[in-house]
Design a protein around this motif. Structure first.
Motif, short mmCIF file in Angstrom:
data_model
loop_
_atom_site.label_atom_id
_atom_site.label_comp_id
_atom_site.label_asym_id
_atom_site.label_seq_id
_atom_site.Cartn_x
_atom_site.Cartn_y
_atom_site.Cartn_z
N UNK A 33 16.47 -3.20 6.58
CA UNK A 33 16.23 -2.04 5.73
C UNK A 33 16.96 -0.82 6.28
N UNK A 34 17.67 -0.16 5.40
CA UNK A 34 18.29 1.09 5.78
C UNK A 34 19.61 0.96 6.52
N UNK A 35 20.13 -0.25 6.57
CA UNK A 35 21.44 -0.41 7.20
C UNK A 35 22.52 -0.26 6.12
N UNK A 36 23.71 0.10 6.54
CA UNK A 36 24.73 0.36 5.53
C UNK A 36 25.70 -0.82 5.40
N UNK A 37 25.68 -1.38 4.23
CA UNK A 37 26.56 -2.49 3.91
C UNK A 37 27.19 -2.21 2.56
N UNK A 38 28.41 -2.59 2.42
CA UNK A 38 29.05 -2.40 1.12
C UNK A 38 28.47 -3.40 0.14
N UNK A 39 28.49 -3.04 -1.10
CA UNK A 39 27.89 -3.88 -2.12
C UNK A 39 28.56 -5.25 -2.16
N UNK A 40 29.87 -5.27 -1.99
CA UNK A 40 30.59 -6.55 -2.03
C UNK A 40 30.13 -7.48 -0.92
N UNK A 41 30.09 -6.94 0.29
CA UNK A 41 29.66 -7.76 1.42
C UNK A 41 28.25 -8.27 1.19
N UNK A 42 27.42 -7.35 0.77
CA UNK A 42 26.03 -7.69 0.51
C UNK A 42 25.92 -8.87 -0.45
#
Lengths: 339, 339
Positions: A33-42
DNA sequence: TTGTATGCGTTATCAG
DNA sequence: CTGATAACGCATACAA
């Protein structure tokens, strides 16, 4: 070929990372929760995780966090209506704040409570809730020193580390006496148990004290554990005498139900005309038409809410003195004559 | 200086090793069953561990073992007498084989059951016991593929991975019909609930089928959840008609108690003289004098024992077909007229 | 029997 | 935003 379905083992973040073509960290971040990931990677990660059946290992996570999200609930007699409701209230709320309850069912004796408390440490539980039983003080200290929150319900020995939750048993018992006094009862009995639990003792003593102030004597009976059968047996004993009591304060609804049944079916007495009965807890059965028991409701929901608040607090907050006291409220039904 | 008492954290094997003047492995071995440690080392370690308040971190251990010792128990309505007893029986036995039960209280709807099953994976539970609710098949598959044992109670959809535990509801329902028939009852009713649980449905259908074979019609009622209140309401509905049933088979004791109370207190009927009642489960209240309910006892202890046996088996043993069926035995009390 | 070294699955830190 | 790397606490293969 780690992607084959034969893997008789849990899937790791590593495997997901390989399949998704990203790093382990990316996988980790996706599920944090609250970590930054790009939508594509996600998306890539989620897809791979889904197809592999990946689930984060909370145990490994807790190695770093120092909080497993596990809350131990220690209690004896889980199958008792009151305890079962408490357990229900607690586990349900724990789910809601994404923690999980680990239930340790002790035999009730102190050695088994000690074992239970050790389990709580073994599993790095973030908190321990003791519903019943008297855990050894030194172990409690260890729990607290380890950063665990320890919550004791209905104990009277107030140590400083743990949070205590109590009920104002004395006030309730006094109120019970008044209710019976107003109903015109003079020959009074208390039906208790041999368990010797602090709260049960307090109810008994509180009732006795109130009666003594009014110049009335009270017969106290305890025939066994805190159960229906004991209440029934107590009824047998109390009601067979020459001048039977006109009212009984049963320290538990379970005892009260047993007592009422003895009064009715063994002695043909009618409640409340010939004998008044007051219980304690307000278990579901107290509301059943056969009993219609006037009793005292333990504010289970309030207590459970309070516990959740305690769990939400930062670990080292000693904002309050650590003790919360709740009031049991009388629930009028038909086992006491109206005034 | 890691040995200071201020450590607001759990004690690690490392710290114990330092204090005892031995290696980390020595500490590990001391707490591992069947490892070889000299008595002297053992003593030193134990002493240090005790003074520091060390407890093995089962979570870290499970990283290696692939078994956390956690058994997830998924259920809704934990506070119900029957479920509470099952929970009690299970947790008690789990303690005995040094495992521990993690209780996940679902709201009952399928999405919350799914969440619960995910938790079971998150915590690397060695086994999952589903008391109620219908978990999605694909998730069950993941659990099984991960090496988890999945035990489903009272479901009728038999997948091949999980172990199923069922009750012969049909046979019991048929027996119930015979008992009522022998008592001379002809106008029959079934009191069920809107829950639609497989076992409840099976009891209803089984009774209907048996009655149909005997050429008798059955009125089926379902007024709400599986509760006392629903049983009471069912009684209100069923008994207000012009030709009321002479007997009711209630698919649960809770329903039966409610039904009996409605019969007695709303319509002044006496049981079993004017109406016979049979319940199911043999909860504690069925034995209370006010009810004296003839019912069917679920062999909770047998079931719990069987589950423990399943847990003890090596993981990949498919010795049996995965399904165990138990018999519910009639418990004769006084809510049915003697033949 | 003992100690050393390695890996379990994860997250936090830090450099890119 | 991403990837490499170092912990976390423990058990075990291996060497002594």
């Amino acid at each position: 070929m780690s992607g084959t379905r034969t893997a008789r083992s849990f899937v790791s973040a590593q495997q997901v990372a390989e399949l998704a073509g990203v790093s382990r960290s990316a996988v980790s971040r996706t599920f944090t929760d609250g970590a930054s990931v790009s939508e594509t990677t996600r998306q890539k990660v989620m897809k791979a995780a889904d197809s592999l059946g990946y689930h984060v290992n909370h145990l490994a996570r807790s190695l770093i966090n120092e909080d497993s999200g596990i809350v131990c609930i220690i209690g004896a007699e889980i199958n008792t209506p009151y305890q079962a409701r408490m357990l229900d209230a607690l586990t349900r709320r724990l789910q809601a704040i994404s923690r999980v309850g680990m239930v340790i069912n002790t035999a009730g004796d102190s050695s088994s409570v000690e074992l239970a408390l050790r389990q709580t440490l073994n599993y790095r539980a973030g908190a321990t809730i003791v519903l019943s039983g008297a855990p050894p003080a030194n172990l409690i200290k260890t729990c607290v020193a380890s950063g665990q929150k320890v919550i004791l319900i209905n104990r009277d020995d107030h140590l400083d580390g743990p949070k205590n939750i109590t009920l104002d048993n004395t006030a309730a018992a006094r109120e019970a006496f008044l209710m019976l006094q107003r109903a015109g009862c003079e020959r009074l009995a208390v039906v208790s148990s041999l368990a010797g639990t602090p709260s049960l003792v307090a109810r008994t003593k509180g009732f006795q004290a109130a009666a003594a102030e009014a110049g009335l004597k009270v017969t106290v009976t305890a025939t066994g554990p805190t159960s229906y059968a004991s209440g029934f047996e107590a009824g047998r004993v109390l009601l067979s005498g020459s001048d039977r009591p006109q009212a009984a304060f049963c320290v538990t609804d379970l005892l009260a139900c047993g007592f009422m049944d003895a009064a009715r079916f063994e002695f043909g007495l009618s409640v409340p005309q010939e004998i008044c009965v007051i219980g304690f807890d307000d278990i579901e059965q107290a509301g059943w038409a056969s009993y219609n028991l006037t009793t005292f409701k333990q504010p289970i929901d309030q207590i459970a809410d309070h516990i959740m608040r305690l769990l939400a607090e930062p670990g080292d907050s000693a904002s309050d003195d650590g003790t919360a006291c709740f009031q049991a409220v009388p629930v009028w039904r038909r086992s006491v004559r109206p005034r």
